[in-house]
Design an enzyme around this catalytic site. Structure first.
Site, short mmCIF file in Angstrom:
data_model
loop_
_atom_site.label_atom_id
_atom_site.label_comp_id
_atom_site.label_asym_id
_atom_site.label_seq_id
_atom_site.Cartn_x
_atom_site.Cartn_y
_atom_site.Cartn_z
N ASP A 1 38.75 46.18 41.88
CA ASP A 1 38.47 44.71 42.16
C ASP A 1 38.71 44.55 43.57
O ASP A 1 39.87 44.45 44.12
CB ASP A 1 39.49 43.91 41.38
CG ASP A 1 39.18 42.32 41.94
OD1 ASP A 1 38.13 41.86 42.39
OD2 ASP A 1 40.44 41.52 41.99
N THR B 1 40.94 40.61 51.14
CA THR B 1 41.95 41.14 51.71
C THR B 1 42.44 42.42 51.12
O THR B 1 42.61 43.43 51.95
CB THR B 1 43.39 40.29 51.43
OG1 THR B 1 42.85 38.98 52.02
CG2 THR B 1 44.51 40.94 52.23
N ASP B 2 42.50 42.66 49.83
CA ASP B 2 42.83 44.10 49.15
C ASP B 2 41.89 44.46 48.17
O ASP B 2 40.87 43.78 47.73
CB ASP B 2 44.15 43.82 48.51
CG ASP B 2 45.38 43.37 49.18
OD1 ASP B 2 45.38 44.09 50.59
OD2 ASP B 2 46.26 42.97 48.87
N ALA B 3 41.82 45.64 48.14
CA ALA B 3 41.13 46.31 46.96
C ALA B 3 42.16 46.87 45.81
O ALA B 3 43.51 47.50 46.17
CB ALA B 3 40.39 47.61 47.32
N ASP C 1 34.90 37.65 41.03
CA ASP C 1 36.34 37.65 40.49
C ASP C 1 36.24 36.29 39.92
O ASP C 1 37.18 36.29 38.79
CB ASP C 1 37.24 37.57 42.00
CG ASP C 1 36.57 36.45 42.85
OD1 ASP C 1 35.39 36.01 42.80
OD2 ASP C 1 37.56 36.14 43.74
N LEU C 2 35.53 35.25 40.13
CA LEU C 2 35.62 34.15 39.41
C LEU C 2 34.96 34.23 38.00
O LEU C 2 35.55 33.54 37.00
CB LEU C 2 35.15 32.94 40.00
CG LEU C 2 35.53 32.56 41.75
CD1 LEU C 2 34.81 31.44 42.11
CD2 LEU C 2 37.00 32.62 41.51
N ASP D 1 43.65 30.89 41.02
CA ASP D 1 43.95 32.13 41.41
C ASP D 1 44.47 32.09 43.15
O ASP D 1 43.82 31.62 43.94
CB ASP D 1 42.26 32.90 41.42
CG ASP D 1 42.68 34.42 41.91
OD1 ASP D 1 43.40 34.76 42.41
OD2 ASP D 1 41.77 35.15 41.66
N THR E 1 60.80 25.99 63.59
CA THR E 1 59.36 26.08 63.65
C THR E 1 58.82 26.89 62.16
O THR E 1 57.89 26.52 61.58
CB THR E 1 58.65 26.87 64.71
OG1 THR E 1 58.96 26.18 66.09
CG2 THR E 1 57.28 27.05 64.69
#
Length: 260
Positions: A6, A10-12, A109-110, A129, A184
Site C-alpha cells: 500500500d 508519506t509511506d509505503a 486506499d479509500l 483514516d 509554543t
C-alpha cells in the site's frame, strides 16, 4: 504467502500475509527519487530476516495513490518474484462486491477501506483514516460507497504551520494537558491535536445524523491511536484496515479469474 503493498503519500507499507494472519508489516518512506532496486533490497532484507524464501510468495497485490511511484513498485515486484502483481484500480473494481463512487477519481486506499469495512461489518460504516490526509469514507450495509470527506492529516497540518511561518516549530503529535497552551509547543498541540478531536467528532456526528444514526465509525491509519479521547467515537480501531482491504481486492480478483 502473499506480499501486499500500500503506497501512500508519506509511506509505503508492505504486509506479509499467510492464510489467515498478518505475519509481518513493514513501513518505509515513499520516495519518488528512490530507484526500484532500493525498494527491492529492502524487501529482500525483510524477507531474509523473517526466514521467508522468495519462492514462498505466491501472489502480490499493489495499491498506490502516488501515480509516479506505481510503475517503479510494479516493476520491482515483477522482477523480484517473477510474476506481475495485481494492481488496484478501476479495471478491477467491477470484480468487487461493492459499488464504487466515481471509480476514476476515488483513491485506491479509500476503496480498500470501504471493502474491508463492508466485508467485516456488513452495516453502514464510516472509516476514518488518519494518514497524510484525514479521510472519512462511508460505505452502506449493502456495499455502496456513499461519499467521502477529506481534510489535511495531523502531520500535514503541523508541517504546514512549520513550513509557512517564520517562528513556529514542528512539534510532536501529543495531547497537551490543557487547551490553554502556555508555550509554543503546547499552543500548537492544543490547536491541532485538540482541534482535530473536535473535527473528527463533528464530522462523524454529521455523517451519522445524515444516516439517521444508523452508522458505526471505525478508525484506521498509522495515527489512529494518537488521540485517545476519540476512542469512544469508534466501534473499532484497526490500524491495518487499508492493507486488509488491498488484500481482499486481490482475493476477489483472483477468485474471479479462477472462475473464468
Amino acid at each position: 504467502m502473499q506480499i501486499i503493498v500500500d503506497i501512500g503519500n508519506t509511506d509505503a507499507v508492505f504486509g506479509l500475509y499467510d492464510q489467515t494472519t498478518w505475519q509481518y508489516i513493514w513501513r518505509t518512506p515513499a520516495r519518488l527519487d528512490e530507484p526500484a532496486d532500493s525498494y527491492e533490497r529492502r524487501l529482500r532484507l525483510w524477507l531474509l530476516e523473517a526466514s521467508i524464501p522468495l519462492s514462498a510468495i505466491k501472489s502480490t497485490v499493489l495499491s498506490s495513490v502516488v501515480p509516479d511511484l506505481t510503475p517503479t513498485m510494479r516493476a520491482m515486484l515483477t522482477e523480484l518474484f517473477g510474476f506481475d502483481p495485481i494492481v488496484v484500480g478501476p479495471g478491477v473494481y467491477p470484480l468487487l462486491p461493492i459499488e464504487i463512487l466515481r471509480p476514476h477519481e476515488i483513491g485506491t486506499d479509500l476503496v480498500a477501506n470501504a471493502l474491508a469495512a463492508y466485508t467485516r461489518y456488513k452495516k453502514n460504516c464510516v472509516v476514518v483514516d488518519f494518514g497524510t490526509a484525514l479521510t472519512f469514507t462511508t460505505v452502506s450495509g449493502e456495499g455502496k460507497i456513499l461519499g467521502v470527506a477529506i481534510a489535511p492529516g495531523l502531520k500535514t497540518a503541523i508541517r504546514s504551520l512549520f513550513s509557512n511561518t517564520a517562528q513556529l516549530p514542528e512539534v510532536p503529535i501529543e495531547v497537551p494537558a490543557s487547551a490553554l497552551g502556555t508555550n509554543t509547543t503546547h499552543a500548537i498541540q492544543a490547536g491541532i491535536v485538540l482541534g482535530y478531536e473536535g473535527l473528527v467528532r463533528s464530522l462523524v456526528g454529521r455523517i451519522q445524523a445524515e444516516l439517521n444514526g444508523d452508522c458505526i465509525a471505525v478508525a484506521t491509519g498509522g495515527l489512529s491511536g494518537r488521540i485517545p479521547s476519540l476512542q469512544d467515537v469508534f466501534t473499532d480501531i484497526v490500524p491495518s484496515l487499508t492493507l486488509e482491504g488491498v488484500r481482499l481486492i486481490g482475493e476477489f480478483v483472483t477468485n474471479s479469474t479462477d472462475r473464468q
